[in-house]
Motif scaffolding. Structure first.
Motif, short mmCIF file in Angstrom:
data_model
loop_
_atom_site.label_atom_id
_atom_site.label_comp_id
_atom_site.label_asym_id
_atom_site.label_seq_id
_atom_site.Cartn_x
_atom_site.Cartn_y
_atom_site.Cartn_z
N ILE A 1 -10.16 -3.12 -2.30
CA ILE A 1 -8.93 -3.19 -1.51
C ILE A 1 -8.27 -4.53 -1.74
O ILE A 1 -8.94 -5.53 -2.07
CB ILE A 1 -9.19 -2.99 0.01
CG1 ILE A 1 -10.22 -4.01 0.51
CG2 ILE A 1 -9.61 -1.58 0.32
CD1 ILE A 1 -10.32 -4.06 2.03
N GLY A 2 -6.96 -4.55 -1.59
CA GLY A 2 -6.20 -5.79 -1.71
C GLY A 2 -5.33 -6.00 -0.49
O GLY A 2 -5.39 -5.23 0.48
N LEU A 3 -4.49 -7.01 -0.53
CA LEU A 3 -3.65 -7.32 0.62
C LEU A 3 -2.68 -6.20 0.94
O LEU A 3 -2.35 -5.95 2.10
CB LEU A 3 -2.89 -8.63 0.37
CG LEU A 3 -3.77 -9.90 0.28
CD1 LEU A 3 -2.93 -11.11 -0.08
CD2 LEU A 3 -4.50 -10.14 1.60
N ASP A 4 -2.21 -5.49 -0.10
CA ASP A 4 -1.28 -4.38 0.15
C ASP A 4 -1.94 -3.27 0.98
O ASP A 4 -1.26 -2.55 1.71
CB ASP A 4 -0.78 -3.78 -1.17
CG ASP A 4 0.16 -4.74 -1.91
OD1 ASP A 4 0.65 -5.69 -1.26
OD2 ASP A 4 0.38 -4.55 -3.12
N ASP A 5 -3.27 -3.13 0.85
CA ASP A 5 -3.98 -2.07 1.55
C ASP A 5 -4.19 -2.37 3.04
O ASP A 5 -4.55 -1.48 3.81
CB ASP A 5 -5.36 -1.82 0.91
CG ASP A 5 -5.24 -1.41 -0.53
OD1 ASP A 5 -4.56 -0.40 -0.80
OD2 ASP A 5 -5.81 -2.10 -1.40
N VAL A 6 -4.01 -3.62 3.44
CA VAL A 6 -4.30 -3.98 4.83
C VAL A 6 -3.04 -4.41 5.58
O VAL A 6 -3.11 -5.10 6.59
CB VAL A 6 -5.38 -5.09 4.91
CG1 VAL A 6 -6.68 -4.61 4.31
CG2 VAL A 6 -4.93 -6.39 4.25
N GLN A 7 -1.88 -3.97 5.08
CA GLN A 7 -0.65 -4.26 5.81
C GLN A 7 -0.72 -3.59 7.19
O GLN A 7 -1.20 -2.47 7.32
CB GLN A 7 0.56 -3.71 5.05
CG GLN A 7 0.95 -4.57 3.86
CD GLN A 7 2.28 -4.14 3.26
OE1 GLN A 7 3.21 -3.79 3.98
NE2 GLN A 7 2.36 -4.16 1.94
N TYR A 8 -0.22 -4.29 8.18
CA TYR A 8 -0.25 -3.75 9.55
C TYR A 8 1.17 -3.64 10.08
O TYR A 8 1.90 -4.63 10.17
CB TYR A 8 -1.09 -4.64 10.47
CG TYR A 8 -1.17 -4.09 11.88
CD1 TYR A 8 -1.86 -2.91 12.13
CD2 TYR A 8 -0.52 -4.72 12.94
CE1 TYR A 8 -1.93 -2.37 13.40
CE2 TYR A 8 -0.58 -4.20 14.22
CZ TYR A 8 -1.28 -3.02 14.44
OH TYR A 8 -1.33 -2.48 15.70
N ASN A 9 1.55 -2.42 10.47
CA ASN A 9 2.92 -2.17 10.94
C ASN A 9 2.95 -1.64 12.38
O ASN A 9 3.90 -0.97 12.78
CB ASN A 9 3.61 -1.17 10.00
CG ASN A 9 3.70 -1.70 8.59
OD1 ASN A 9 4.19 -2.81 8.38
ND2 ASN A 9 3.22 -0.93 7.62
N GLY A 10 1.89 -1.88 13.13
CA GLY A 10 1.85 -1.39 14.51
C GLY A 10 1.09 -0.09 14.62
O GLY A 10 0.67 0.49 13.62
N PHE A 11 0.90 0.37 15.86
CA PHE A 11 0.06 1.56 16.08
C PHE A 11 0.86 2.70 16.69
O PHE A 11 1.96 2.52 17.21
CB PHE A 11 -1.15 1.21 16.95
CG PHE A 11 -0.80 0.58 18.27
CD1 PHE A 11 -0.46 1.38 19.37
CD2 PHE A 11 -0.83 -0.79 18.44
CE1 PHE A 11 -0.17 0.82 20.59
CE2 PHE A 11 -0.52 -1.37 19.67
CZ PHE A 11 -0.19 -0.56 20.75
N ASP A 12 0.27 3.87 16.61
CA ASP A 12 0.85 5.08 17.18
C ASP A 12 0.47 5.14 18.66
O ASP A 12 -0.70 5.35 19.00
CB ASP A 12 0.29 6.30 16.43
CG ASP A 12 0.93 7.60 16.88
OD1 ASP A 12 1.16 7.75 18.10
OD2 ASP A 12 1.15 8.47 16.03
#
Length: 879
Positions: free
Chosen positions: A254-265
C-alpha cells in the motif's frame, strides 16, 4: 494545506483500551470494551488531527521475521484473552464503516508497517502523527513525525518530538534502539543486558553515544560489575537491538494514495454504533447536519394528528400513552405533552389542553379503559400533580424491559426498541440537544417525537409480553411489579413529613462536636492544619507522629478510611479522625442534604424509588437516598428523629423482617440443620457458633456469636476469605477455616452453592423464587477474577433477589389489606427489609396484629417468616 498522515498501532491501542475499561458487552452478549475505548480515541483523533491520510496497522500473527533471529521473541507473553481477541473482527468492521484503511502484513508487525509508511510520508513532507502505547516507536520520532504515546489507559497522551524526547529521556530518536538493546524488554521477552535498566542505559549512551561505540570502549565503563555484565552479554545486547529495530523498508503493498481519508458514512457508523450499543457515541457522529435531520432520514414516516379539542371519540378501548418530561425528577418537572396511539390513529395532545380537559380526566381515571405506558409510576405521579389519578394501566414497557434483562444499562424507549429490532424513534439528545444547547423544539417536531415514543410502546407490547411469557415471567410483572409501581407512585406522591427544626438543631449539635473534635486533633498533632486535606494530614501522621506507612500514592501518603482503621490502635488521634470524618459526612450528606430536598409546598420529602435499577430486584431511592441512613453510629440513628407523621397525634409504625435472607437460604438450600434451627425458633447465630466452634449452647461466647453472625451473613453475600478476614480483623487463613467449618456444618448450603454455579454455567442465568432472572455472561470467562465474581453472584442473587421479591409482595398485600379494613394508616417508606407506616393512635393496636400477619404470610417458605415491629412519635422511636 499540508497533508497529514495519521498512523495508528491497532493492536497496541486495542490492548490498552481492553485493560483500561471494565468488561462491557452489548445486548447480544458480545464484548465491546476494547472497541469502545478504541473508538473513543479514534473520534478524538479525527476531531483534533483532521487527517488527510489515515491507516490502522495490525499485527498479522504470532510468527514474524524476528523469530528467525530469536525463537523466544515474545515467548513469555500470555495468550490474548478470548474476550479481547473476539473483538478484533468487529473493530475492523467498524473501521470499514468509518472508511478507514486497515492493513496487516504476514511475517511483519504493525510497527514495521507504520515505520515504512511514515518514512514515505516524511519523504513527501507530510505531517506524520503516530499513535501507539508502545515506546518502541519512539525511534520513529523526527522533525516531521510526532509519536503520540498513550498513558493512563487512553485518557492522556505524551506527544514526542525530538525536543520532548530529549527532555524526557536525554537521548535522540536514533538512540532509542541502543537503549532498548541494553535494557531489553520483558514484555516482548527481549533479553538485553541483565541488571541494566533505563537509567543505566541512558547514562551509558550519554557517555558513548551508540551501542557499537560502547563496546569499542568497554574499558572506559566505570563499575566492575556493570563492565562484567556488559562483557558477558554483548551478543544479547546486539541481538536485542536488532529485534527492537523497526524495519522501515518492509514489503508493504500500500502507498499514501491507498490511505487517503475523506470522512465516514454517517449512516453506516450510526448503524454499527447502535448494534454495538454505543448510545453515548451516537451524537458525536452527526457531522455538520443537525442531529434531528440525520435521525429523521433513518426513521419511517409517521402521520401525527395534533389534537385541537379533546373529545370522547379520540379514545379507543386500548391505547399507548406517552407522558413526555425532560427533567429526571418527575415530582417537579414539566410535562412537555402527551402522545396517544390506538387502532384509530396517532395523536399529540398539548399539556395545557389535556390537564384542563374533563374528557381527558374522565378517560385517564377510567379503570376499564386499558392503557399501555412507559414507566407507570412516573405516569401516575406526574398526573397526580394535576389532580388526575391515572387508572387502567395494564402494560409498562420500562418494567417489561427491566424484567427481561436487569443487566441492561439503558431502559429508555429508543434503546429498548433497538434491542427488540425496531427503528422508529430518536434519542432525546438528538431532538432536544444537551447541556447548555438543550431546548424544546417547535410543536410539530416535538409532537412527532412524543408520538413516535407512544407508537413504539404500542408496537413493542406484544413482543415484550411474548418474551416475558417465554421466560415464565408474566406473573412476576402482572402480579408483583406492576401493582407495586402504582403503590410506590402513591407513596412518592404522599411523601414523608420532616421536622426541619429538628434537623437544624442536629446540624448545630454536629457542627459543635466537629469543632470540638478538631481542637482535640490539633492538640494531639501539636499544630493546626486542614483536617480534610490528605496532603496536610499525611505528613503529620507518618512523619511527625511516626505512624507506620501502609500505603503511598502519587501525591503522598494514603489516609483513606481503610488505612486509618488499620492504624486506630497505634495512636489516639486516629479514632478521633475517623469519628470526625463520619460526623462530617452526616453533616454534609444527611443534615444539609435532607434540608435541600424538602418540598417547599408540601414541607415533605418526596423520594423517588428506583424500581428498574438493581440486578437483584431490590428497590433503591434517590433525592434523597433513604436506604443509606446510617444505623451504626448513634448520631446517624438520631437523624431518624426528624422523620415524623404528617398528621399531628399520629404515630410511626415500623415493621421489619427478621433475618429474611438466612430464612430464604434455608428454604432454597433445603439444609436440614438450618431448617431445624428456624423451626425451633433458635437464635441462628448462636446455632451457627455451636456448629462452627463445636460447643454447647451455654458455651457460646459473645465473640463466638459475633464471628458466627459475620459468617452467616457473609455466606449470603458470597463473601470471600479476604472479605471475612477484613470484617473480623483475622487472618485469611483463619477466615477460610470459618467458611470451611460453616459449609461442613451446613452441607445443604455447600451443595446449593455448587449446584447453582453449575446451573448458571449451563443456562447463563439464575432465578429468584418468583422467577426474576439475573444473567451472568462472565460465569464461563477465562479471566479468574471475573469468573469468580460471577460465581459469587450466582450464589447470592437467588437469596437477595428472593428477599426483595418477598417484601415487594408484602407491600402489595399490606396496601390492599389496609384498604379492605378501611384503615387510615398508609405505607410511606420501604428501606431494605423494613416497612414504615404512619397511622392514627387508635389504629396502632390493630396494626400490631395485622402487619406481622400480612408480612409473614406474603409467601410460604419451608421455615417460618418472622416480623419484628415497634412504633413511636418518630421513626427513631419506632426502633
Amino acid at each position: 494545506m499540508t497533508n497529514k498522515l495519521v498512523l495508528i498501532d491497532g493492536n497496541s491501542i486495542a490492548y490498552r483500551a481492553f485493560f483500561a475499561l471494565p468488561l462491557l458487552n452489548n445486548d447480544k452478549g458480545v464484548y465491546t470494551n476494547a472497541i469502545y475505548g478504541f473508538t473513543t480515541m479514534l473520534l478524538r483523533i479525527l476531531e483534533d488531527e483532521k487527517p488527510t491520510h489515515l491507516l490502522v496497522a495490525f499485527d498479522a500473527g504470532k510468527t514474524t521475521f524476528r523469530h528467525s533471529t530469536y525463537k523466544e521473541y515474545k515467548g513469555g507473553r500470555q495468550k490474548t484473552p478470548s474476550e479481547l481477541s473476539e473483538q478484533f473482527p468487529l473493530l475492523k468492521e467498524l473501521l470499514d464503516a468509518f472508511h478507514i484503511k486497515h492493513y496487516q502484513l504476514p511475517q511483519y508487525e504493525a510497527d514495521d508497517i507504520i515505520g515504512t509508511l511514515s518514512k514515505v510520508g516524511e519523504q513527501q513532507n507530510y505531517d506524520v502523527q503516530i499513535i501507539s502505547g508502545d515506546k518502541d516507536l519512539l525511534q520513529l520520532v523526527s522533525d516531521n513525525s510526532v509519536v503520540n504515546i498513550t498513558k493512563k489507559g487512553l485518557s492522556e497522551v505524551d506527544k514526542y518530538t525530538p525536543t520532548f524526547l530529549h527532555e524526557k529521556l536525554e537521548i535522540t530518536p536514533e538512540q532509542v534502539i541502543d537503549m532498548k538493546g541494553l535494557m531489553g524488554d520483558s514484555s516482548d521477552n527481549i533479553p538485553g543486558v541483565p541488571g541494566v535498566g533505563e537509567k543505566t542505559a541512558i547514562k551509558l549512551l550519554k557517555q558513548f553515544d551508540t551501542l557499537e561505540n560502547l563496546y569499542e570502549h568497554l574499558d572506559e565503563v566505570s563499575g566492575k560489575k556493570l563492565k562484567e555484565k556488559l562483557e558477558n552479554h554483548q551478543e544479547d545486547a546486539f541481538m536485542s537491538k536488532q529485534l527492537v529495530t523497526i524495519d522501515r523498508q518492509s514489503p508493504i503493498e500500500i502507498g499514501l494514495d491507498d490511505v487517503q481519508y475523506n470522512g465516514f458514512d454517517q449512516q453506516k457508523v450510526r448503524a454499527i454504533f447502535k448494534d454495538l450499543g454505543f448510545q453515548s457515541l451516537l451524537t458525536r457522529v452527526t457531522g455538520g447536519e443537525s442531529e434531528e435531520e440525520v435521525e429523521l432520514q433513518e426513521l419511517p414516516d409517521i402521520e401525527v394528528t395534533i389534537v385541537e379539542e379533546v373529545t370522547k371519540d379520540l379514545f379507543a378501548e386500548v391505547q399507548a400513552l406517552e407522558i413526555e418530561m425532560l427533567e429526571e425528577n418527575y415530582h417537579t418537572g414539566q410535562i412537555q405533552g402527551f402522545g396517544l396511539v390506538n387502532q384509530h390513529g396517532k395523536y399529540f395532545i398539548s399539556t395545557d389542553l389535556a390537564v384542563k380537559s374533563d374528557t381527558f380526566k374522565q378517560w385517564a381515571e377510567d379503570k376499564n379503559s386499558e392503557k399501555w405506558v412507559f414507566d407507570a409510576k412516573k405516569a401516575l405521579v406526574s398526573l397526580l400533580r394535576y389532580g388526575i389519578k391515572l387508572r387502567g394501566i395494564t402494560f409498562d414497557l420500562l418494567l417489561s424491559s427491566y424484567i427481561i434483562d436487569p443487566s441492561e444499562n439503558h431502559h429508555d424507549i429508543p434503546a429498548i426498541s433497538h434491542r427488540m429490532g425496531e427503528q422508529g424513534v430518536s434519542f432525546d439528545e438528538e431532538v432536544y440537544g444537551k447541556g447548555a444547547k438543550m431546548k424544546v423544539p417547535e410543536q410539530e417536531a416535538l409532537a412527532e417525537h412524543i408520538v413516535r415514543k407512544a407508537n413504539m410502546i404500542y408496537i413493542l407490547k406484544e413482543k415484550a409480553e411474548k418474551e416475558l411469557e417465554d421466560n415464565q415471567q408474566l406473573e412476576l410483572i402482572n402480579e408483583l411489579e406492576m401493582p407495586l409501581a402504582l403503590i410506590l407512585g402513591e407513596m412518592e406522591h404522599t411523601g414523608i413529613a420532616i421536622d426541619t427544626e429538628q434537623i437544624q438543631r442536629m446540624g448545630d449539635e454536629l457542627q459543635s462536636r466537629l469543632k470540638g473534635l478538631e481542637s482535640e486533633i490539633y492538640e494531639l498533632a501539636g499544630e493546626t492544619f486542614n483536617v480534610n486535606s490528605p496532603k496536610q494530614l499525611g505528613p503529620i501522621l507518618f512523619k511527625k507522629l511516626g505512624l507506620p506507612v501502609l500505603k503511598k500514592t502519587k501525591t503522598g501518603y494514603s489516609t483513606s478510611a481503610d488505612i486509618l482503621e488499620q492504624l486506630q490502635d497505634q495512636h489516639e488521634i486516629i479514632p478521633k479522625l475517623l469519628l470526625y470524618r463520619q460526623l462530617g459526612k452526616l453533616q454534609s450528606t444527611y443534615i444539609e442534604g435532607l434540608l435541600k430536598v424538602v418540598n417547599k409546598d408540601t414541607h415533605k420529602i418526596h423520594t423517588r424509588f428506583n424500581q428498574a435499577l438493581t440486578q437483584t430486584g431490590r428497590l433503591s431511592s434517590t433525592e434523597p437516598n433513604l436506604q443509606n441512613i446510617p444505623i451504626r453510629l448513634e448520631e446517624g440513628k438520631k437523624i431518624r428523629q426528624a422523620f415524623i407523621p404528617s398528621t399531628e397525634g399520629w404515630y410511626i409504625f415500623a415493621a421489619d423482617y427478621s433475618q429474611i435472607e438466612l430464612r430464604v437460604l434455608a428454604h432454597i438450600a433445603q439444609d436440614e440443620k438450618l431448617i431445624e434451627a428456624f423451626n425451633q425458633d433458635m437464635d441462628i447465630h448462636t446455632r451457627t457458633a455451636m456448629e462452627v466452634f463445636h460447643v454447647d449452647k451455654e458455651e457460646v461466647t459473645a465473640n463466638m456469636r459475633r464471628h458466627a453472625k459475620a459468617v452467616n451473613f457473609g455466606i449470603v453475600y458470597g463473601i470471600s476469605d479476604y472479605g471475612l478476614s477484613q470484617s473480623l480483623n483475622i487472618t485469611r487463613k483463619e477466615a477460610q477455616k470459618f467458611i470451611d467449618r460453616y459449609l461442613d456444618s451446613y452441607p445443604g448450603v455447600r451443595e446449593y452453592m455448587d449446584e447453582i454455579v453449575q446451573q448458571a454455567k449451563q443456562v447463563g442465568y439464575v432465578t429468584t423464587i418468583m422467577n426474576r432472572r439475573r444473567y451472568l455472561p462472565e460465569i464461563t470467562s477465562r479471566n479468574f477474577n471475573r469468573r469468580s465474581f460471577a460465581e459469587r453472584t450466582a450464589m447470592n442473587t437467588p437469596i437477595q433477589g428472593s428477599a426483595a421479591d418477598i417484601i415487594k409482595k408484602a407491600m402489595i398485600d399490606l396496601r390492599y389489606r389496609l384498604a379492605d379494613e378501611n384503615l387510615e394508616a398508609q405505607i410511606i417508606l420501604q428501606v431494605h427489609d423494613e416497612l414504615i407506616i404512619e397511622a392514627p393512635e387508635k389504629e396502632i393496636e390493630i396494626l400490631a396484629k395485622l402487619v406481622p400477619e400480612v408480612m409473614e404470610s406474603a409467601v410460604q417458605l419451608d421455615v417460618p417468616i418472622k416480623v419484628d415491629y415497634a412504633y413511636g412519635k418518630t421513626w427513631y422511636d419506632a426502633k
